[in-house]
Design an enzyme around this catalytic site. Structure first.
Site, PDB file in Angstrom:
ATOM      1  CB  SER A   1      -1.047   0.001   1.242  1.00  0.00           C
ATOM      2  OG  SER A   1      -1.894  -1.026   1.297  1.00  0.00           O
ATOM      3  CB  VAL A   2      -0.228   4.812  -0.821  1.00  0.00           C
ATOM      4  CG1 VAL A   2       0.387   6.332  -0.667  1.00  0.00           C
ATOM      5  CG2 VAL A   2      -0.648   4.617  -2.343  1.00  0.00           C
TER       6      VAL A   2
END
Length: 402
Positions: A72-73
């Site tokens: 994920s970011v």
């Protein structure tokens, strides 16, 4: 050849960027982000990409679809860990192993006296996570291949559960395996928007949250995952809603061809200013909140003018709807402010536009206010629910109290 100091410098820059974006991190979470080598969990990615504020796919999905698994970011990882606030000595469960990076951060936070278990439905994903965790010294993490909807009862009860995939509902196993007072951080979708919700388990097994943050995740697969419904309003324009909302597609198709009314709220924003809290507030004010989505071709053709083409809050009722719009300043205006309003279509379009603007004004009165989100088991009688708008899912009755 990579300079040994380069990953460390990139990691420092990554965490500094997270802090600059306004995320307040518990000290243990910040230490973990600064210590765990993110690039070793995505060894095939360029080093700069590993520390950029972007997700990286490790398992592609079907052609043209979303990835099956990714890292994920960083800002989203940090945001959810801040909501969770994992502490030394705690026992926790992660749903969605991904690369293993998040589990490593959690392991760093709970320390040698705690225990982290991570579950993923894809065997190749758990294999990747096992290898990366072992290579980075986090082999104490228990990696399990299985359907995350069932949790992992062998190590329950847990002080916390964090979900890093996008479930449609809250499976009963998660609440059952959570200790009283335990925390559940989960990206949950209701009324068209996905938000990372920080629940706390009450003594009566009810989950209650006062904090939610805008996010987006790969949809969860496995048992009991039932997604939203979509109504095609016109070519390249759709309405996304929940199964419990009694919208009639036949009455709403073609609604954009009906006369329109535009109502302005008097509230305005500057470029890049967030309006995301309008949406959950609207879900607590009435039953018809949903998501309006228009492709750029439809916007260019003048068929619709939403504030945000792919994802704008809307209200629908019978054969009418209203959606969020913006009044853009003239090009030569010194102050770049955008007034928020609503465009309504259909017999009740003006009324719905007024209701949407009332929600905008309520948000404008306190732009940090959040509704209380309470999750009850399905089957809970109405008399036992808190006051608010009810969202009925298969396993859960959500009550949104604005």
């Amino acid at each position: 050849m990579i300079d040994d100091t380069e990953p460390d410098e990139l990691r420092v820059s990554m965490v500094d960027a997270v802090l600059a974006a306004g995320h307040r991190l518990p000290p243990a979470v910040e230490r973990a982000l600064r210590a765990v080598p993110r690039h070793l969990f995505v060894p095939d990615a360029p080093l700069a990409d590993a520390y950029a504020n972007r997700s990286i796919t490790i398992k592609p999905g079907p052609p043209g679809g979303r990835p099956a698994s990714c890292i994920s970011v960083p800002t989203v990882v940090a945001m959810m860990l801040a909501q969770l606030d994992p502490r030394p000595g705690e026992r926790g469960l992660e749903i969605g192993a991904g690369t293993g990076y998040n589990a490593a951060l959690l392991d760093h936070c709970v320390g040698t006296t705690g225990q982290v278990t991570t579950v993923d439905i894809h065997p190749d994903v758990t294999d990747h996570a096992c290898r990366a965790l072992a290579a980075t010294g986090h082999d104490r993490v228990r990696v399990v291949t299985g359907d995350g909807a069932h949790g992992h009862p062998d190590n329950a009860p847990y002080d916390w559960i964090i979900v890093t995939v996008g479930p449609w509902d809250l499976p009963p196993a998660w609440s059952d395996q959570l200790a009283p007072g335990g925390r559940l951080v989960v990206p949950l979708t209701w009324r068209g928007q996905t938000r990372s919700v920080a629940f706390v388990k009450q003594d009566n097994s009810v989950l209650r949250a006062q904090d939610s943050r805008l996010c987006g995740f790969i949809p969860m697969i496995g048992d009991d995952q039932h997604g939203e419904r979509v109504i095609a309003l016109a070519d390249d324009v759709a309405l996304h809603h929940d199964p419990d909302q009694p919208f009639d597609p036949d009455r709403l198709r073609g609604v954009l061809d009906r006369p329109s009314t535009t109502v302005w709220s008097g509230a305005s924003i500057v470029p890049m200013e967030s309006t995301d809290l309008i949406w959950p507030l609207l879900t607590g004010l009435g039953p018809g909140t949903c998501r309006f989505a228009a492709a750029q071709a439809a916007v260019d053709a003048g068929l619709a003018d939403p504030a945000f083409a792919y994802s704008s809050p809307a209200l629908a009722e019978g054969d009418s709807l209203a959606y969020l719009t913006l009044r853009r300043p003239a090009p030569d205006t010194a102050e770049r402010r955008f007034e928020l309003g609503a465009i309504g279509h259909g017999p009740a379009g003006a009324h719905l536009a007024e209701r949407l603007c009332a929600g905008i004004r309520a948000w404008d009165h306190d732009r940090t206010a959040q509704p209380v989100i309470t999750a009850y088991p399905a089957g809970t009688p109405d008399d036992d629910l808190a006051d608010g708008q009810i969202v009925d899912k298969q396993h859960t009755r959500l009550v949104i109290t604005a």
